[in-house]
Design an enzyme around this catalytic site. Structure first.
Site, PDB file in Angstrom:
ATOM      1  CG  HIS A 145      56.920  43.237  43.739  1.00  0.00           C
ATOM      2  ND1 HIS A 145      57.149  44.571  43.830  1.00  0.00           N
ATOM      3  CD2 HIS A 145      56.616  42.982  42.451  1.00  0.00           C
ATOM      4  CE1 HIS A 145      56.999  45.124  42.642  1.00  0.00           C
ATOM      5  NE2 HIS A 145      56.673  44.181  41.796  1.00  0.00           N
TER       6      HIS A 145
ATOM      7  NE  ARG B   2      39.542  42.241  32.468  1.00  0.00           N
ATOM      8  CZ  ARG B   2      39.810  41.972  33.740  1.00  0.00           C
ATOM      9  NH1 ARG B   2      38.996  41.167  34.414  1.00  0.00           N
ATOM     10  NH2 ARG B   2      40.864  42.450  34.321  1.00  0.00           N
TER      11      ARG B   2
ATOM     12  CG  ASN C 113      39.745  36.957  41.238  1.00  0.00           C
ATOM     13  OD1 ASN C 113      39.771  35.808  41.648  1.00  0.00           O
ATOM     14  ND2 ASN C 113      40.606  37.414  40.351  1.00  0.00           N
TER      15      ASN C 113
ATOM     16  NE  ARG D 280      39.831  41.488  43.325  1.00  0.00           N
ATOM     17  CZ  ARG D 280      39.892  41.344  42.005  1.00  0.00           C
ATOM     18  NH1 ARG D 280      38.845  41.659  41.250  1.00  0.00           N
ATOM     19  NH2 ARG D 280      40.943  40.847  41.427  1.00  0.00           N
TER      20      ARG D 280
ATOM     21  CB  CYS E  68      39.136  34.096  33.562  1.00  0.00           C
ATOM     22  SG  CYS E  68      38.001  35.460  33.794  1.00  0.00           S
TER      23      CYS E  68
HETATM   24  C1  PEP Z   1      37.837  38.397  38.431  1.00  0.00           C
HETATM   25  O1  PEP Z   1      37.233  39.333  38.931  1.00  0.00           O
HETATM   26  O2  PEP Z   1      37.747  37.208  38.818  1.00  0.00           O
HETATM   27  C2  PEP Z   1      38.752  38.630  37.296  1.00  0.00           C
HETATM   28  C3  PEP Z   1      39.289  37.633  36.639  1.00  0.00           C
HETATM   29  O3  PEP Z   1      39.054  39.922  37.011  1.00  0.00           O
HETATM   30  P1  PEP Z   1      40.079  40.805  37.869  1.00  0.00           P
HETATM   31  O4  PEP Z   1      40.724  39.908  38.880  1.00  0.00           O
HETATM   32  O5  PEP Z   1      41.052  41.372  36.907  1.00  0.00           O
HETATM   33  O6  PEP Z   1      39.167  41.817  38.462  1.00  0.00           O
HETATM   34 MG    MG Z   2      37.154  41.230  37.936  1.00  0.00          MG
END
Ligand code: PEP
Ligand code: MG
Length: 568
Positions: A192, A331, A446, A457, A494
């Site tokens: 947040h 998605r 990501n 991550r 993305c």
């Molecule tokens: C990603 O993995 O880069 C992605 C856009 O999906 P998420 O962050 O929702 O896993």
């Molecule tokens: Mg992802």
């Protein structure tokens, strides 16, 4: 960029860009927590319960009153925090503690600990909400003791606020004329603190680690919210010049208008990442040309039963409606790992990030996927979306050509344009075999980074690895873009990488067709692209790919941009 050539440098995750130079000030300390042990007599337990109820009500009312004078995400977060104080499960747990003879203060601690364990077990976005839990605990305890509400210190002049973690209530109440930057030891990019800092547009660094506790209140610090650096002993004149340049750049960003293109007219579509109708509406008020990632699973994080096709179609149409004449990429459910969706009843796994998540859930439960695709198709048809406003659908966590083919067939049977996310490195490596089955791909940097670098991550300790500037990740992106060009399959980005203006230059050099990020990040990307020509982007891409590490790649690209600017 902060000049890190002198001074002591600390590093965290930059979540809101901007350079600021001011005195550090630490947030007022939190109340000391009571220990277990004391037992209260049976006859005063009812009174103890009433004391707790009153304190909780006062805290909830105060948060609600603040939500009424706040706006946007800050108001939502304050309302949600007040809701947590009124949460029946939490209050029942406190009441149980009091019934068992704990003083109210300790019953609050014990009940909160129980919920913290549950949230941490759920992981991901839910785990980041433990900050909110600790915050309501501390506020109620302070109220029970008649102590002042914990939180923001009174300050004179501009300061950079330091905290172990900032509660939503504190962040939302910030006077941004005084608190010109935020730095936290804990938290994450989706906490947040980060969400509200983005809304307030205050340079912000999270997950800087325990070592920053050695920085004393009163010390002058130079922070760079893009790089995530905190520099002590910076040269004052140099620091002030950097702040000025950063503020000028912010003004250029505020003035930027799309559509995005390089200075010599090479177009790159800028799209928004959204999670529901509200974020989609917000995106529609920006320069976003459409939606590049609608994370449908975020609509269902607390749904214990699968919504019907009609219910899903209703939710999806709220997102589609905001862009009636533009592309929207939906998605399919990326349930699992850090985003548990209760109705998908995922197995307990040792390694959920490498387990049954995303598309893999639907291989076992095809109905989950086909019903979702039916709902997307229904929403698109009901809104009369066609060629001018295409509805693209992509699956997360695709790993093989077989999975891509299976998914694409399901989409095409429903008249939907079929794509896959490139977030498993295998897909980049096998792009020549996988792309023929698809209409487009979108690189989720990501997860692609997480899997390419074998680094969680969510781990603040591994932030140096979960960095999309790692040349290994860049090479996978480049391979995907090259194959996309060979096969005429559009390639988008993305993941968070698309929100980094400097990296956007490199990605444009690779030849990506679109960049999709939080709508608040798009103007900075567009303004950066407007300052470079395609040749410079390609040169930047080349040097980044040829670098030994992430830091070298960034430095090399900055040098290219400086040289290009000097030669103009
Ligand atoms: C990603 O993995 O880069 C992605 C856009 O999906 P998420 O962050 O929702 O896993
Ligand atoms: Mg992802």
């Amino acid at each position: 960029m902060a000049d890190v050539s002198h001074g002591t440098v600390f590093k965290g995750a930059g979540v809101v860009g901007g350079i600021r130079y001011a005195r550090a000030v630490w947030i007022s300390s939190r109340p000391e927590l009571p220990e277990a042990g004391a037992v209260i007599a049976e006859e005063v337990r009812e009174h103890e319960q009433a004391r707790f109820d009153t304190a909780a009500e006062i805290v909830a009312d105060r948060l609600l009153a603040r939500s009424e004078v706040a706006s946007g995400a800050a108001a939502e977060v304050l309302k949600a925090t007040a809701g947590m104080v009124n949460d029946r499960g939490w209050r029942k747990a406190v009441a149980k503690g009091v019934r068992q003879g704990h003083p109210a203060e300790y019953a609050v601690v014990a009940a909160t600990d129980k919920f913290i364990v549950m949230f941490e077990k759920a992981g991901g976005i839910i785990a980041e909400r433990t900050t909110d839990l600790r915050d309501i605990r501390d506020r109620v305890i302070a109220e029970l003791r008649g102590e002042p509400e914990p939180g923001l210190p009174d300050v004179e002049g501009q300061v950079i606020l330091f905290a172990d973690d900032l509660s939503p209530a504190d962040t939302a109440a910030l006077d941004t004329d005084l608190f010109v930057g935020l730095v936290t030891e804990l938290g994450g990019p989706t906490s947040h603190t980060a969400i509200i800092a983005r809304q307030l547009n205050v340079p912000c660094i999270v997950a800087a680690g325990r070592t920053i506790s050695t920085i004393e209140s009163g010390t002058k610090v130079l922070i760079d919210g893009s790089l995530g650096t905190i520099v002590l002993d910076a040269d004052e004149a140099d620091a002030l010049a950097q702040v000025e340049e950063s503020i000028e750049q912010a003004a250029r960003i505020a003035e930027w208008r799309g559509p995005a293109q390089t200075s010599d007219g090479h177009r790159v579509q800028l799209l928004a990442n959204v999670q529901d109708g509200a974020t989609s509406q917000t995106a529609a008020d920006t320069e976003a040309e459409g939606i590049g990632l609608f994370r449908t699973e975020l609509c269902f994080l607390s749904a214990t039963e699968e919504p019907s096709v009609e219910e899903q179609a209703h939710i999806y149409s709220q997102v589609l409606e905001a862009f009636p004449e533009s592309k929207v990429v939906v998605r399919t459910l990326d349930a699992g790992s850090d985003k548990p969706v209760p109705f998908t009843s995922m197995p307990d796994e040792m390694n959920p990030a490498l387990g049954v998540r995303g598309l893999r859930i639907a291989r076992e439960n095809t109905g989950l996927m086909t019903r979702q695709l039916d709902a997307v198709a229904k929403a698109a048809t009901d809104l009369g979306r066609g060629y001018e406003a295409p509805t693209w659908v992509m699956a997360p966590m695709v790993a093989t050509a077989d999975e891509a083919k299976w998914f694409a067939e399901l989409c095409r049977e429903r008249g939907l344009i079929a794509g896959a996310m490139v977030e498993v490195p295998a897909v980049a490596l096998m792009a020549d075999k996988i792309m023929p089955h698809l209409d487009f791909v979108s690189i989720g940097t990501n997860d692609l980074t997480q899997y390419a670098m074998a680094a969680d991550r969510m781990s603040p300790e591994l932030a140096y690895l979960t960095d999309p500037w790692q040349p290994a990740v860049l090479r996978l992106i480049k391979m995907t873009c090259d194959e996309g060009q060979r096969q005429d399959v559009p390639v988008g980005i993305c993941g968070e990488a698309a929100a980094d203006p400097l990296l956007a230059v490199v990605l444009t050099g690779f030849g990506v067709n679109s960049l999709s990020a939080a709508s608040s990040a798009l103007a900075a990307v567009g303004a950066q692209l407007a300052e470079v020509d395609l040749g410079t982007c390609r040169k930047a891409a080349e040097v980044a790919l040829d670098s030994e590490g992430a830091a070298e790649a960034r430095d090399a690209v900055r040098a290219i941009l400086r040289a290009a600017a000097d030669s103009r």
